[in-house]
Motif scaffolding. Structure first.
Motif, PDB file in Angstrom:
ATOM      1  N   SER A 174       5.687  31.775  51.769  1.00 12.52           N
ATOM      2  CA  SER A 174       4.235  31.917  51.699  1.00 12.52           C
ATOM      3  C   SER A 174       3.838  32.837  50.563  1.00 12.52           C
ATOM      4  N   ASP A 175       2.646  32.602  50.041  1.00 12.43           N
ATOM      5  CA  ASP A 175       2.091  33.453  48.990  1.00 12.43           C
ATOM      6  C   ASP A 175       1.324  34.641  49.548  1.00 12.43           C
ATOM      7  N   ASP A 176       0.889  34.540  50.805  1.00 11.41           N
ATOM      8  CA  ASP A 176      -0.020  35.565  51.314  1.00 11.41           C
ATOM      9  C   ASP A 176       0.281  35.978  52.744  1.00 11.41           C
ATOM     10  N   VAL A 177      -0.197  35.199  53.729  1.00 11.85           N
ATOM     11  CA  VAL A 177       0.005  35.545  55.131  1.00 11.85           C
ATOM     12  C   VAL A 177       1.020  34.575  55.748  1.00 11.85           C
ATOM     13  N   ILE A 178       1.258  34.728  57.052  1.00 13.92           N
ATOM     14  CA  ILE A 178       2.208  33.845  57.725  1.00 13.92           C
ATOM     15  C   ILE A 178       1.533  32.506  58.028  1.00 13.92           C
ATOM     16  N   HIS A 179       2.145  31.426  57.559  1.00 10.24           N
ATOM     17  CA  HIS A 179       1.725  30.073  57.896  1.00 10.24           C
ATOM     18  C   HIS A 179       2.859  29.427  58.701  1.00 10.24           C
ATOM     19  N   SER A 180       2.644  28.220  59.165  1.00 11.13           N
ATOM     20  CA  SER A 180       3.701  27.506  59.890  1.00 11.13           C
ATOM     21  C   SER A 180       3.579  26.016  59.599  1.00 11.13           C
ATOM     22  N   TRP A 181       4.623  25.447  59.020  1.00 10.91           N
ATOM     23  CA  TRP A 181       4.627  24.031  58.624  1.00 10.91           C
ATOM     24  C   TRP A 181       5.099  23.208  59.817  1.00 10.91           C
ATOM     25  N   TRP A 182       4.204  22.396  60.372  1.00  8.37           N
ATOM     26  CA  TRP A 182       4.499  21.683  61.618  1.00  8.37           C
ATOM     27  C   TRP A 182       4.155  20.210  61.494  1.00  8.37           C
ATOM     28  N   VAL A 183       5.178  19.361  61.637  1.00  9.92           N
ATOM     29  CA  VAL A 183       4.980  17.915  61.700  1.00  9.92           C
ATOM     30  C   VAL A 183       5.652  17.434  62.991  1.00  9.92           C
ATOM     31  N   PRO A 184       4.885  17.146  64.035  1.00 12.01           N
ATOM     32  CA  PRO A 184       5.460  16.783  65.330  1.00 12.01           C
ATOM     33  C   PRO A 184       6.421  15.611  65.270  1.00 12.01           C
ATOM     34  N   ALA A 185       6.117  14.606  64.447  1.00 15.00           N
ATOM     35  CA  ALA A 185       6.966  13.410  64.397  1.00 15.00           C
ATOM     36  C   ALA A 185       8.367  13.709  63.879  1.00 15.00           C
ATOM     37  N   PHE A 186       8.547  14.838  63.168  1.00 10.83           N
ATOM     38  CA  PHE A 186       9.859  15.211  62.642  1.00 10.83           C
ATOM     39  C   PHE A 186      10.549  16.263  63.503  1.00 10.83           C
ATOM     40  N   ALA A 187       9.866  16.781  64.520  1.00  7.44           N
ATOM     41  CA  ALA A 187      10.364  17.916  65.301  1.00  7.44           C
ATOM     42  C   ALA A 187      10.676  19.094  64.378  1.00  7.44           C
ATOM     43  N   VAL A 188       9.824  19.275  63.373  1.00 15.24           N
ATOM     44  CA  VAL A 188       9.964  20.389  62.432  1.00 15.24           C
ATOM     45  C   VAL A 188       8.756  21.303  62.580  1.00 15.24           C
ATOM     46  N   LYS A 189       9.010  22.543  62.908  1.00 20.42           N
ATOM     47  CA  LYS A 189       7.955  23.556  62.992  1.00 20.42           C
ATOM     48  C   LYS A 189       8.602  24.886  62.605  1.00 20.42           C
ATOM     49  N   LYS A 190       8.302  25.351  61.425  1.00 19.67           N
ATOM     50  CA  LYS A 190       8.975  26.543  60.908  1.00 19.67           C
ATOM     51  C   LYS A 190       7.947  27.448  60.229  1.00 19.67           C
ATOM     52  N   ASP A 191       8.041  28.737  60.517  1.00 15.54           N
ATOM     53  CA  ASP A 191       7.122  29.699  59.913  1.00 15.54           C
ATOM     54  C   ASP A 191       7.390  29.849  58.425  1.00 15.54           C
ATOM     55  N   ALA A 192       6.314  30.012  57.668  1.00 12.53           N
ATOM     56  CA  ALA A 192       6.398  30.307  56.239  1.00 12.53           C
ATOM     57  C   ALA A 192       5.943  31.751  56.061  1.00 12.53           C
ATOM     58  N   ASN A 193       6.893  32.659  55.863  1.00 14.20           N
ATOM     59  CA  ASN A 193       6.618  34.090  55.792  1.00 14.20           C
ATOM     60  C   ASN A 193       6.635  34.584  54.350  1.00 14.20           C
ATOM     61  N   PRO A 194       5.659  35.396  53.958  1.00  7.04           N
ATOM     62  CA  PRO A 194       5.689  35.959  52.594  1.00  7.04           C
ATOM     63  C   PRO A 194       6.904  36.841  52.398  1.00  7.04           C
ATOM     64  N   GLY A 195       7.604  36.619  51.292  1.00  6.94           N
ATOM     65  CA  GLY A 195       8.785  37.427  50.981  1.00  6.94           C
ATOM     66  C   GLY A 195      10.073  36.931  51.605  1.00  6.94           C
ATOM     67  N   TYR A 196      10.012  35.876  52.417  1.00  9.33           N
ATOM     68  CA  TYR A 196      11.203  35.323  53.065  1.00  9.33           C
ATOM     69  C   TYR A 196      11.240  33.808  52.864  1.00  9.33           C
ATOM     70  N   ILE A 197      12.423  33.230  53.034  1.00 11.16           N
ATOM     71  CA  ILE A 197      12.573  31.778  52.960  1.00 11.16           C
ATOM     72  C   ILE A 197      13.241  31.294  54.239  1.00 11.16           C
TER      73      ILE A 197
END
Length: 394
Positions: free
Chosen positions: A198-221
């Motif tokens: 993330s560039d700024d705050v915590i986001h979360s990339w979530w696509v239910p059809a893929f069973a993918v839900k992962k936080d996007a944290n600034p400063g981390y991958i």
């Protein structure tokens, strides 16, 4: 309130199979979705992993149902057959080692039986090795940036729902708040690795059809992956409360066959290379004030109006007004204004647009802000001015 309602309204559309109970009640109250369209279960999805997650969910659900049936059945039977009116007398006993061992061992065995497939599924979900394609996903208030690490392709993906639909001036479409200007395009049958930050705050990339839900944290991958089984369009959203426009940050993924994807990635790479080559030409071109105002309004409504509002009034106490402000009206602040748009402001939601917009778009939007809503400074920023400032940065 609008953002909260929009987020919940979107829950009605993201996955009719993945809708939560609270959102279901609000959707029904709003009359937007009929009860026959709603199920409470998880989505089976479009990947082998999402199917495994669904199967695991159902297995544990049935185990819980069986435990509930046995426990409450035994309780009901005991209450009926050992009631006082039938002359039953309570047994008097203490510290039965056999019973204590049984009621300890049985739950442990059940948990082990549940943990084994769950652990296997979780380990598989976290195994991002041997990927065919890697996409870097960066959350940014309030948009997503996608970069294909194996190809010279990257772009921002923004909400495409019209302002009139959001304000209620037009009927809401079937994909209300779940449509973007540029979807993420992925190949079918390939293992795709996602890197999230993330560039700024915590986001979360979530696509239910893929069973993918992962936080996007600034400063981390963070990492995740998917392998899509069939072509189609899959929708998701930011699942983290990332700010006032959290409800306006959708995800759209278009899955294509490997051949179609190869053609798309080649064409997009060529188009972006040509666009970069044109940047030098744009720096030597000049715009008239009407041309700059027309382009600047389009850029402002697409990138800036969410915070500063279409009328430039901002949100008091949250986002500053541009109408009549010192930064947009004083001649001495012209360079500062341009620098702020290019580089953002640390510690605030004002993000840098230097890499998001072309030099001509940057010049036009600053010109628009300095002349719209009665500011009328007469200032005309040219692409060459922006190019000069960017060169100085280097």
């Amino acid at each position: 309130m609008l953002t909260i309602f929009s987020s919940v309204h979107r829950e009605c559309h993201v996955g009719k199979n993945a809708i939560n109970h609270g959102a279901w009640l609000i959707c029904l109250a709003g009359g937007n979705v009929s009860a026959s369209e709603i199920t409470f279960n998880m989505t089976r999805g479009a990947t082998a992993i999402s199917q495994r997650v669904y199967d695991l969910h159902m297995t544990i659900f049935y185990i819980c149902c069986l435990i509930g049936l046995l426990v409450f059945g035994a309780m009901l039977w005991s209450i009926i057959h050992h009631r006082k009116s039938r002359g039953a007398k309570a047994a008097q006993f203490h510290e039965s080692t056999r019973i204590e061992l049984l009621w300890t061992a049985i739950p442990v065995l059940i948990l082990v039986a549940m943990a084994a497939p769950a652990t296997s599924t979780l380990l598989t979900m976290e195994d991002t090795s041997k990927a065919d394609l890697t996409v870097l996903i960066t959350g940014s208030q309030w948009k997503w940036h996608y970069k294909y690490l194996e190809h010279p392709v990257e772009f921002y993906s923004l909400l495409a729902t019209s302002k009139k639909q959001i304000s209620g001036e037009q009927p809401k479409s079937a994909t209300y708040l779940l449509e973007v200007d540029r979807p993420l395009v992925l190949p079918v049958g390939k293992k795709i690795r996602f890197l999230m930050t993330s560039d700024d705050v915590i986001h979360s990339w979530w696509v239910p059809a893929f069973a993918v839900k992962k936080d996007a944290n600034p400063g981390y991958i963070n990492e995740s992956w998917t392998r899509i089984d069939r072509p189609g369009t899959y929708r998701g959203q930011c699942a983290e409360l990332c700010g006032k426009d959290h409800g306006f940050m959708p995800i759209v993924v278009v899955a294509k066959s490997a051949e179609e994807f190869d053609g798309w990635i080649a064409k997009t790479a060529d188009d972006q290379a040509a666009a970069k080559a044109q940047q030098q030409d744009l720096a030597s071109q000049t715009m008239t004030l009407p041309q700059a105002m027309e382009l600047g309004e389009k850029v402002f409504l697409g990138h800036c109006a969410a915070c500063h509002q279409p009328a430039g009034t901002g949100l008091p106490g949250i986002f500053p007004a541009l109408k009549g402000s010192k930064i947009t009206t004083l001649a001495d602040n012209r360079a500062q204004h341009l620098n702020l748009v290019l580089h953002g402001k640390s510690g605030t939601a004002m993000q840098p647009f230097g890499k998001q917009l072309t030099v001509q778009e940057l010049a036009a939007v600053v010109t628009y802000e300095r002349n719209a809503w009665g500011n009328n400074t007469g200032d005309l920023i040219q692409a060459a001015d922006v190019q000069s400032l960017l060169k100085n940065d280097k």
